[in-house]
Design an enzyme around this catalytic site. Structure first.
Site, PDB file in Angstrom:
ATOM      1  N   HIS A 167      95.629  77.867  64.709  1.00 49.08           N
ATOM      2  CA  HIS A 167      94.636  77.754  65.783  1.00 49.08           C
ATOM      3  C   HIS A 167      95.324  78.054  67.107  1.00 49.08           C
ATOM      4  CE1 HIS A 167      91.075  75.461  63.872  1.00 49.08           C
ATOM      5  NE2 HIS A 167      91.704  76.163  62.960  1.00 49.08           N
ATOM      6  N   TYR A 213      86.958  68.791  71.494  1.00 50.18           N
ATOM      7  CA  TYR A 213      87.125  67.423  71.987  1.00 50.18           C
ATOM      8  C   TYR A 213      86.057  67.226  73.063  1.00 50.18           C
ATOM      9  CZ  TYR A 213      91.761  67.152  69.776  1.00 50.18           C
ATOM     10  OH  TYR A 213      92.796  67.126  68.871  1.00 50.18           O
ATOM     11  N   PRO A 249      94.773  58.656  67.574  1.00 49.19           N
ATOM     12  CA  PRO A 249      94.781  60.018  67.018  1.00 49.19           C
ATOM     13  C   PRO A 249      94.326  61.124  67.976  1.00 49.19           C
ATOM     14  CG  PRO A 249      93.009  58.714  66.040  1.00 49.19           C
ATOM     15  CD  PRO A 249      93.800  57.787  66.898  1.00 49.19           C
ATOM     16  N   LYS A 251      99.082  63.459  67.094  1.00 52.04           N
ATOM     17  CA  LYS A 251     100.543  63.380  67.117  1.00 52.04           C
ATOM     18  C   LYS A 251     101.184  62.566  65.987  1.00 52.04           C
ATOM     19  CE  LYS A 251     101.365  65.935  70.587  1.00 52.04           C
ATOM     20  NZ  LYS A 251     101.320  67.280  70.037  1.00 52.04           N
ATOM     21  N   TYR A 274     100.104  69.462  73.528  1.00 52.84           N
ATOM     22  CA  TYR A 274      99.340  69.496  72.277  1.00 52.84           C
ATOM     23  C   TYR A 274     100.092  70.276  71.197  1.00 52.84           C
ATOM     24  CZ  TYR A 274      95.168  69.463  69.340  1.00 52.84           C
ATOM     25  OH  TYR A 274      94.279  69.246  68.312  1.00 52.84           O
TER      26      TYR A 274
HETATM   27  P1  RFL Z   1     102.172  56.539  55.930  1.00 47.41           P
HETATM   28  O1  RFL Z   1     101.425  57.819  55.704  1.00 47.41           O
HETATM   29  O2  RFL Z   1     101.418  55.344  56.271  1.00 47.41           O
HETATM   30  O3  RFL Z   1     103.008  56.298  54.603  1.00 47.41           O
HETATM   31  C1  RFL Z   1     103.671  55.074  54.361  1.00 47.41           C
HETATM   32  C2  RFL Z   1     103.773  54.870  52.878  1.00 47.41           C
HETATM   33  O4  RFL Z   1     104.449  53.644  52.619  1.00 47.41           O
HETATM   34  C3  RFL Z   1     103.732  52.914  51.646  1.00 47.41           C
HETATM   35  N1  RFL Z   1     104.041  51.485  51.805  1.00 47.41           N
HETATM   36  C4  RFL Z   1     104.978  50.835  51.100  1.00 47.41           C
HETATM   37  N2  RFL Z   1     105.815  51.247  50.139  1.00 47.41           N
HETATM   38  C5  RFL Z   1     106.660  50.329  49.598  1.00 47.41           C
HETATM   39  N3  RFL Z   1     106.679  49.021  49.988  1.00 47.41           N
HETATM   40  C6  RFL Z   1     105.865  48.559  50.948  1.00 47.41           C
HETATM   41  N4  RFL Z   1     105.892  47.287  51.312  1.00 47.41           N
HETATM   42  C7  RFL Z   1     104.961  49.483  51.539  1.00 47.41           C
HETATM   43  N5  RFL Z   1     104.025  49.385  52.507  1.00 47.41           N
HETATM   44  C8  RFL Z   1     103.475  50.600  52.649  1.00 47.41           C
HETATM   45  C9  RFL Z   1     102.300  53.286  51.855  1.00 47.41           C
HETATM   46  O5  RFL Z   1     101.500  53.068  50.693  1.00 47.41           O
HETATM   47  C10 RFL Z   1     102.421  54.761  52.217  1.00 47.41           C
HETATM   48  O6  RFL Z   1     102.348  55.584  51.070  1.00 47.41           O
HETATM   49  O7  RFL Z   1     103.295  56.732  57.050  1.00 47.41           O
HETATM   50  P2  RFL Z   1     104.207  57.993  57.424  1.00 47.41           P
HETATM   51  O8  RFL Z   1     104.779  58.605  56.190  1.00 47.41           O
HETATM   52  O9  RFL Z   1     105.081  57.535  58.521  1.00 47.41           O
HETATM   53  O10 RFL Z   1     103.188  59.111  57.966  1.00 47.41           O
HETATM   54  C11 RFL Z   1     102.549  58.916  59.190  1.00 47.41           C
HETATM   55  C12 RFL Z   1     101.134  59.490  59.136  1.00 47.41           C
HETATM   56  O11 RFL Z   1     100.494  59.136  57.933  1.00 47.41           O
HETATM   57  C13 RFL Z   1     100.320  58.964  60.312  1.00 47.41           C
HETATM   58  O12 RFL Z   1     101.050  59.069  61.521  1.00 47.41           O
HETATM   59  C14 RFL Z   1      99.021  59.687  60.544  1.00 47.41           C
HETATM   60  O13 RFL Z   1      98.238  59.856  59.400  1.00 47.41           O
HETATM   61  C15 RFL Z   1      98.262  58.837  61.574  1.00 47.41           C
HETATM   62  N6  RFL Z   1      96.852  59.076  61.513  1.00 47.41           N
HETATM   63  C16 RFL Z   1      96.403  60.207  62.071  1.00 47.41           C
HETATM   64  N7  RFL Z   1      97.282  61.036  62.718  1.00 47.41           N
HETATM   65  C17 RFL Z   1      96.851  62.170  63.266  1.00 47.41           C
HETATM   66  O14 RFL Z   1      97.670  62.901  63.832  1.00 47.41           O
HETATM   67  N8  RFL Z   1      95.511  62.496  63.184  1.00 47.41           N
HETATM   68  C18 RFL Z   1      94.595  61.706  62.525  1.00 47.41           C
HETATM   69  O15 RFL Z   1      93.427  62.036  62.433  1.00 47.41           O
HETATM   70  C19 RFL Z   1      95.018  60.519  61.953  1.00 47.41           C
HETATM   71  N9  RFL Z   1      94.157  59.683  61.284  1.00 47.41           N
HETATM   72  C20 RFL Z   1      95.987  58.180  60.854  1.00 47.41           C
HETATM   73  C21 RFL Z   1      94.634  58.516  60.735  1.00 47.41           C
HETATM   74  C22 RFL Z   1      96.454  56.963  60.316  1.00 47.41           C
HETATM   75  C23 RFL Z   1      95.594  56.068  59.675  1.00 47.41           C
HETATM   76  N10 RFL Z   1      96.113  54.795  59.220  1.00 47.41           N
HETATM   77  C24 RFL Z   1      97.536  54.589  59.142  1.00 47.41           C
HETATM   78  C25 RFL Z   1      95.381  53.640  59.073  1.00 47.41           C
HETATM   79  C26 RFL Z   1      93.772  57.679  60.053  1.00 47.41           C
HETATM   80  C27 RFL Z   1      94.239  56.447  59.509  1.00 47.41           C
HETATM   81  C28 RFL Z   1      93.242  55.610  58.759  1.00 47.41           C
HETATM   82  C1  PHB Z   2      91.773  65.759  62.162  1.00 51.89           C
HETATM   83  O1  PHB Z   2      91.500  66.932  61.807  1.00 51.89           O
HETATM   84  O2  PHB Z   2      91.698  64.816  61.377  1.00 51.89           O
HETATM   85  C2  PHB Z   2      92.196  65.515  63.549  1.00 51.89           C
HETATM   86  C3  PHB Z   2      92.390  66.568  64.398  1.00 51.89           C
HETATM   87  C4  PHB Z   2      92.773  66.334  65.711  1.00 51.89           C
HETATM   88  C5  PHB Z   2      92.949  65.045  66.155  1.00 51.89           C
HETATM   89  C6  PHB Z   2      92.765  63.974  65.295  1.00 51.89           C
HETATM   90  C7  PHB Z   2      92.371  64.209  63.995  1.00 51.89           C
HETATM   91  O3  PHB Z   2      93.287  64.829  67.445  1.00 51.89           O
END
Ligand code: RFL
Ligand code: PHB
Length: 401
Positions: free
Chosen positions: A72, A201, A292, A296, A387
């Protein structure tokens, strides 16, 4: 059992770390408290910075990303009656990629398991023991109910925000800085072609909305909702009506479709420092989370892990702790820059709560800010380089000198 690096958590941070270590000939064992299916199915982030794509491509993980993901070259910023495009290559020379975290996690699992990576799924009672000694260990109960101990040289805490790693570091040496936001995001995944070529956005008096996507046939959309809202209050019709209102623009319409998934996520900025205690190193959400809005979270996890893999490689292969000793300070520079940008985007785009006595003033400030951010080239460059992650790479370049 003995290994060089014990990794707690097999989300994107843990999986990518094991991959980057294996490429340097360093062995690791992973402990995950969920099943592989559960981890793969979690719908989360969608945007990868150009530097994250480079890290994955250089690591041999870019094949499907380049085939099925899409580059993008910009985003749209909208406020009532106006939608403005920011052209990233023109503004800062970089782009981003849209590729779902679920897809990336799947690619990582396929690659790691094909290379014989040992991963204990559905582990319980996970503890990190003696992290501040020369003999750190991870103890847990495996999925068959057997007690296990992993002795290792280093422990990587990649277990996300609710994991055990961060809490292993004594409170007395940790500083937490955080902000809770007075709203949440309702997110849906929908079986419908995106109504836009690039992410929108949108600021609206009813609240923020974001139109993102996963493929030519799947859209990802978000709505700002009340902090304590319940997903049960949101029928599909109500969600689509609100999205249509908030994205409304003359000559443009939003296509709706069946909802595949929906949920509400609270928003928080949180940084726990340092990211190291003895032989325990934190990476990704285990140490910091961002709202989010700036896309990042996943990118920071990838940046942490790239740095940690290099530092561990330096220590194991060259016997030098220099990079490990700098890991926390260096990683936190980028963490704070991303935390700042995510807070800034969030503050600009989310309407204040109705009971905020300053709500009217704040809304006017937001519109004024959006007019400036979409009208001044200097301001647009600031958004573009944050970004795409270019500004963060700039910080790393400064540190490297
Ligand atoms: P993760 O992906 O949370 O992975 C951590 C892993 O550790 C496991 N775990 C354990 N394992 C062993 N023992 C324990 N006691 C444990 N406790 C937990 C979990 O099951 C999991 O498999 O962290 P990681 O790898 O640091 O990755 C980070 C990303 O996942 C995170 O920054 C993003 O997904 C954040 N986030 C979003 N980021 C964006 O940039 N855009 C988004 O749209 C976005 N949506 C989100 C999100 C995070 C969410 N969370 C954490 C609630 C939406 C949600 C719902
Ligand atoms: C998503 O595609 O899930 C997404 C994209 C941009 C954002 C947050 C989430 O800032």
């Amino acid at each position: 059992m003995r290994t060089q690096v014990g990794i707690v958590g097999s989300g994107p941070a843990g999986l990518l770390l094991s991959h980057l270590l294996a490429q340097q000939g360093i062995e690791s064992v992973m402990v995950e408290d969920r099943s592989r299916e559960y981890v793969e199915a979690r719908v989360r982030a969608g945007v990868l910075e150009h530097g994250a794509v480079k890290t994955l491509t250089d690591a041999g993980l870019g094949e499907r990303l380049h085939r099925e993901g899409s580059r993008h070259d910009g985003i749209y910023l909208q406020f009532p009656g106006e939608r403005h495009r920011l052209d990233f290559p023109d503004l800062c020379g970089e782009s981003v990629w849209v590729y779902g975290q679920t897809e990336l996690t799947r690619d990582l699992f396929v690659s790691r398991l094909a290379h014989g990576q040992q991963i204990y799924f559905e582990a319980s009672d996970v503890h990190i023991v003696d992290a501040d000694s020369d003999q750190p260990r991870i103890t847990f109960i495996d999925s068959d109910g057997h007690a296990q101990v992993i002795e290792c040289d280093y422990v990587a805490g990649c277990d996300g925000f609710h994991g055990v790693s961060r809490a292993t570091i004594p409170e007395s040496i940790r500083t937490v800085r955080e902000r809770h936001y007075p709203f949440a995001w309702l997110g849906i995944l929908a079986q419908v072609a995106p109504s836009t070529d690039e992410l929108i956005y949108a600021w609206h008096p009813d609240g923020f909305a974001l139109h993102s996507m996963r493929s030519d046939t799947v859209s990802r959309l978000y709505l700002q909702v009340e902090l304590d809202d319940d997903i049960a209050n949101w029928s599909d019709d109500r969600i689509w009506d609100n999205l249509a209102t908030r994205f409304a623009l003359d000559g443009w319409s939003l296509e709706s479709g069946p909802t595949l998934e929906k949920g509400i996520t609270p928003m928080r900025s949180y940084v726990s420092a340092p990211m190291r205690w003895g032989r325990l190193f934190l990476a990704g959400d285990a140490s910091h989370i961002v709202p989010p809005t700036g896309a990042k979270g996943l990118n920071l996890a990838i940046a942490d892990v790239r740095r940690l893999a290099e530092a561990m490689g330096h220590a194991v292969l060259h016997g030098s702790d220099d990079l490990l000793n700098r890991y926390s300070d260096d990683a936190l520079q980028r963490v704070w820059q991303s935390t700042y940008f995510s807070w800034w985007m969030t503050s600009m785009l989310h309407t204040p709560a109705a009971n905020d006595p300053d709500a009217d003033f704040l809304r006017q400030m937001q519109i004024t800010q959006l007019r400036y951010v979409t009208g001044s080239r200097a301001a647009m460059e600031t958004v573009a380089e944050n970004y795409t992650g270019k500004s963060m790479d700039g910080i790393e370049g400064l540190l490297a000198r």
